[in-house]
Design a protein around this motif. Structure first.
Motif, PDB file in Angstrom:
ATOM      1  N   SER A 152       4.152   3.667  -6.138  1.00  0.00           N
ATOM      2  CA  SER A 152       5.040   2.522  -6.343  1.00  0.00           C
ATOM      3  C   SER A 152       4.521   1.653  -7.473  1.00  0.00           C
ATOM      4  O   SER A 152       3.326   1.607  -7.754  1.00  0.00           O
ATOM      5  CB  SER A 152       5.131   1.699  -5.056  1.00  0.00           C
ATOM      6  OG  SER A 152       5.869   0.527  -5.290  1.00  0.00           O
ATOM      7  N   SER A 189       4.475  -1.498  -7.459  1.00  0.00           N
ATOM      8  CA  SER A 189       3.764  -2.641  -6.881  1.00  0.00           C
ATOM      9  C   SER A 189       2.604  -2.205  -5.974  1.00  0.00           C
ATOM     10  O   SER A 189       2.193  -2.963  -5.112  1.00  0.00           O
ATOM     11  CB  SER A 189       4.746  -3.511  -6.105  1.00  0.00           C
ATOM     12  OG  SER A 189       5.421  -2.742  -5.141  1.00  0.00           O
ATOM     13  N   HIS A 190       2.082  -0.990  -6.162  1.00  0.00           N
ATOM     14  CA  HIS A 190       0.950  -0.494  -5.364  1.00  0.00           C
ATOM     15  C   HIS A 190      -0.281  -1.353  -5.624  1.00  0.00           C
ATOM     16  O   HIS A 190      -0.615  -1.658  -6.763  1.00  0.00           O
ATOM     17  CB  HIS A 190       0.672   0.966  -5.720  1.00  0.00           C
ATOM     18  CG  HIS A 190      -0.447   1.580  -4.939  1.00  0.00           C
ATOM     19  ND1 HIS A 190      -0.412   1.692  -3.575  1.00  0.00           N
ATOM     20  CD2 HIS A 190      -1.636   2.101  -5.337  1.00  0.00           C
ATOM     21  CE1 HIS A 190      -1.532   2.266  -3.156  1.00  0.00           C
ATOM     22  NE2 HIS A 190      -2.286   2.529  -4.214  1.00  0.00           N
ATOM     23  N   LYS A 191      -0.935  -1.786  -4.563  1.00  0.00           N
ATOM     24  CA  LYS A 191      -2.134  -2.632  -4.602  1.00  0.00           C
ATOM     25  C   LYS A 191      -1.866  -4.012  -5.219  1.00  0.00           C
ATOM     26  O   LYS A 191      -2.753  -4.632  -5.758  1.00  0.00           O
ATOM     27  CB  LYS A 191      -3.265  -1.949  -5.377  1.00  0.00           C
ATOM     28  CG  LYS A 191      -3.778  -0.670  -4.771  1.00  0.00           C
ATOM     29  CD  LYS A 191      -4.590  -0.952  -3.544  1.00  0.00           C
ATOM     30  CE  LYS A 191      -5.182   0.332  -2.996  1.00  0.00           C
ATOM     31  NZ  LYS A 191      -5.817   0.143  -1.722  1.00  0.00           N
ATOM     32  N   ASP A 214       0.866  -1.186   0.000  1.00  0.00           N
ATOM     33  CA  ASP A 214       0.000   0.000   0.000  1.00  0.00           C
ATOM     34  C   ASP A 214       0.899   1.231   0.000  1.00  0.00           C
ATOM     35  O   ASP A 214       1.004   1.947   0.992  1.00  0.00           O
ATOM     36  CB  ASP A 214      -0.928  -0.022   1.221  1.00  0.00           C
ATOM     37  CG  ASP A 214      -1.975   1.073   1.147  1.00  0.00           C
ATOM     38  OD1 ASP A 214      -2.314   1.504   0.030  1.00  0.00           O
ATOM     39  OD2 ASP A 214      -2.443   1.500   2.216  1.00  0.00           O
ATOM     40  N   ARG A 215       1.576   1.443  -1.124  1.00  0.00           N
ATOM     41  CA  ARG A 215       2.504   2.560  -1.253  1.00  0.00           C
ATOM     42  C   ARG A 215       2.157   3.301  -2.539  1.00  0.00           C
ATOM     43  O   ARG A 215       2.469   2.845  -3.642  1.00  0.00           O
ATOM     44  CB  ARG A 215       3.936   2.024  -1.306  1.00  0.00           C
ATOM     45  CG  ARG A 215       4.969   3.021  -0.911  1.00  0.00           C
ATOM     46  CD  ARG A 215       6.363   2.447  -0.910  1.00  0.00           C
ATOM     47  NE  ARG A 215       6.474   1.244  -0.115  1.00  0.00           N
ATOM     48  CZ  ARG A 215       7.140   0.148  -0.501  1.00  0.00           C
ATOM     49  NH1 ARG A 215       7.751   0.114  -1.660  1.00  0.00           N
ATOM     50  NH2 ARG A 215       7.198  -0.911   0.281  1.00  0.00           N
ATOM     51  N   ALA A 216       1.506   4.446  -2.422  1.00  0.00           N
ATOM     52  CA  ALA A 216       1.072   5.198  -3.599  1.00  0.00           C
ATOM     53  C   ALA A 216       2.283   5.629  -4.418  1.00  0.00           C
ATOM     54  O   ALA A 216       3.311   6.037  -3.882  1.00  0.00           O
ATOM     55  CB  ALA A 216       0.277   6.420  -3.165  1.00  0.00           C
TER      56      ALA A 216
END
Length: 118
Positions: free
Chosen positions: A84, A86-88, A80-82
Motif C-alpha cells: 500500500s 500508506s504502508h508504515k 500495516d498493509r504491504a
C-alpha cells in the motif's frame, strides 16, 4: 398620466418577474430528510436483526450482543498493509463508538435436529 403610469407599472412587473428565484432558494427546508419519519421509536431496546452463520465445529458461544451507536470520533493509526502507498505511515480514520450496556443472561434455548425438523 394613465399612459405613463401604465408603462411604469408594466416595467415594474417585468423587473419583479426577472428577480424571482426558485422556492428552494428563498425558503429552503428546515431539517434533513435523512431523519424522517419523525416519530418515537417502537421499542426502547434495539433488536438483533441478523446473526452470524453457525459454525458447528466451535463450542457453544454467544452469537450476538446488544449495543447502540453513541457517536463518532477519529483515531490516528499506523497502516500495516504491504504494497500500500500508506504502508508504515500514520493515517486519520473515522470510528464509531458503540455503547454496550451490561447484560445478564436470563435464559438459554437449545435446539436439536430431528427427522421431523429443528
Amino acid at each position: 398620466i394613465n399612459a405613463e403610469y401604465g408603462e411604469f407599472l408594466s416595467f415594474f412587473l417585468i423587473r419583479l418577474s426577472l428577480n424571482k428565484s426558485h422556492r428552494k432558494f428563498s425558503a429552503p427546508r428546515h431539517g434533513s430528510l435523512g431523519f424522517l419519519p419523525w416519530k418515537r421509536c417502537a421499542r426502547h431496546r434495539g433488536k438483533v436483526k441478523t446473526f452470524p452463520k453457525d459454525d458447528k465445529s466451535k463450542p457453544c458461544h454467544l452469537t450476538a450482543f446488544m449495543g447502540h451507536k453513541a457517536g463518532m470520533t477519529h483515531i490516528l493509526r499506523e497502516v500495516d498493509r504491504a504494497g500500500s502507498r500508506s504502508h508504515k505511515k500514520e493515517v486519520v480514520e473515522a470510528v464509531t463508538i458503540i455503547e454496550t450496556p451490561p447484560m445478564n443472561a436470563v435464559g438459554v434455548v437449545g435446539y436439536i435436529e430431528t427427522p421431523h425438523g429443528l
